[in-house]
Design an enzyme around this catalytic site. Sequence first.
Site, PDB file in Angstrom:
ATOM      1  N   LYS A 188       0.887  -1.178   0.000  1.00  0.00           N
ATOM      2  CA  LYS A 188       0.000   0.000   0.000  1.00  0.00           C
ATOM      3  C   LYS A 188       0.924   1.226   0.000  1.00  0.00           C
ATOM      4  O   LYS A 188       0.854   2.094   0.878  1.00  0.00           O
ATOM      5  CB  LYS A 188      -0.907  -0.067   1.243  1.00  0.00           C
ATOM      6  N   ASP A 220      -5.532  -3.156  -2.341  1.00  0.00           N
ATOM      7  CA  ASP A 220      -6.966  -3.089  -2.662  1.00  0.00           C
ATOM      8  C   ASP A 220      -7.210  -3.584  -4.085  1.00  0.00           C
ATOM      9  O   ASP A 220      -8.165  -4.320  -4.362  1.00  0.00           O
ATOM     10  CB  ASP A 220      -7.526  -1.674  -2.445  1.00  0.00           C
TER      11      ASP A 220
END
Length: 356
Positions: A188, A220
Amino acid sequence: MRRYSVALIKGDGIGPEIIDEAVKVLDAVSVKENFEITYKEALLGGAAIDMTGDPIPEETIEIAKSCDAVLFGAIGGPKWDDLPRSKRPETGLLKLRKALGVFANLRPTIVYDELINASPLKPEVIQGTDLMVVRELIGGIYFGEPRGYEGDRAYNTMVYTRAEVERIARVGFDIAMKRNKRVTSVDKANVLEVSQLWRDVVSEVAKEYPEVSLDHMYVDNAAMQLIRDPKQFDVILTGNIFGDILSDEASMLSGSIGLLPSASLGEKHGLYEPIHGSAPDIAGQGIANPIAAISSAAMMLRFQFGQERAAWRIEEAIRRVLREGYRTRDIASFDAKEVVTTSEMGSLIAQYAAQL
Ligand code: NAD
């Protein structure tokens, strides 16, 4: 003749039933491939609590460390659920992982064509999927300090060092070299500094593996891509918390928890176990699926002992048994020709593995 020692930790619930089948299959292939395995049994979890009052007696750690590998079933059950955390079966397993220093958790997602309808995804999306999640297991936010719960405020710390990322990255690239030579590193880095370090270090390690292609993906997006197009992945390399979540997501792609193996590797030690738990609801009935445990034994042969042909024999035998329509009850609704018991499934795989 090569000789290996294996610590057998059968555990609770269906653990003993499925590990007995894994041993049956290991014995069949070792004869064929001319190596010998000796087993030392050790107690862990509820079985250890009942015998000694301790979920992981010191002797278990000694046996696990002294053997060439550990083959583990599963632990836990309602009988021990009300004990304080330090006395619970799970505490024993966490201590064992720590004692062995196993920092890399490997979870393949294997899709058997014969069970394609067990997947929640459409056959055309899932068919041909063959991926491995390589998850860092003993660092990151689950272990980072400081941590605390103070009044209305609670916090954890996500921390990785260069050395920690380097060693897990090497495991990921080494495995990719034995597979399809592609690594997707998941982080991330658009939000977290710790992920930026992860990305920098993985990119540096990649230079040691010019044959392996590397790409980076935000977590994600990776969660979405696993459902949208799982075939795009070969090795997914990621940290502890992202790997925890993604490996569970990836394992469900194949549809049945009774099929999937795992390995946890350290500098010296390796711990091999099915991904499922002790399934107390079906323990002792002879209906548990032993394929996850047998497949974990195949991973042990490949990753710990370098016995690639023996591992291949087992994996091919599993495919053949499924192709011929033999099913344990958990997968019986998918084109079963004959529903077999735990022990019959183990015997069939052992017999086919020896015939190849
Ligand atoms: P579970 O994986 O044991 O069972 C979930 C469901 O899947 C159950 O319906 C079970 O019957 C079925 N199932 C699991 N393995 C199967 C197999 N090989 N063949 C056929 N069906 C199978 O998870 P749970 O019910 O959440 O947990 C039961 C106990 O196991 C708990 O005490 C939990 O703490 C423990 N657990 C242990 C481990 C481990 O030892 N590594 C992992 C997860 C859960």
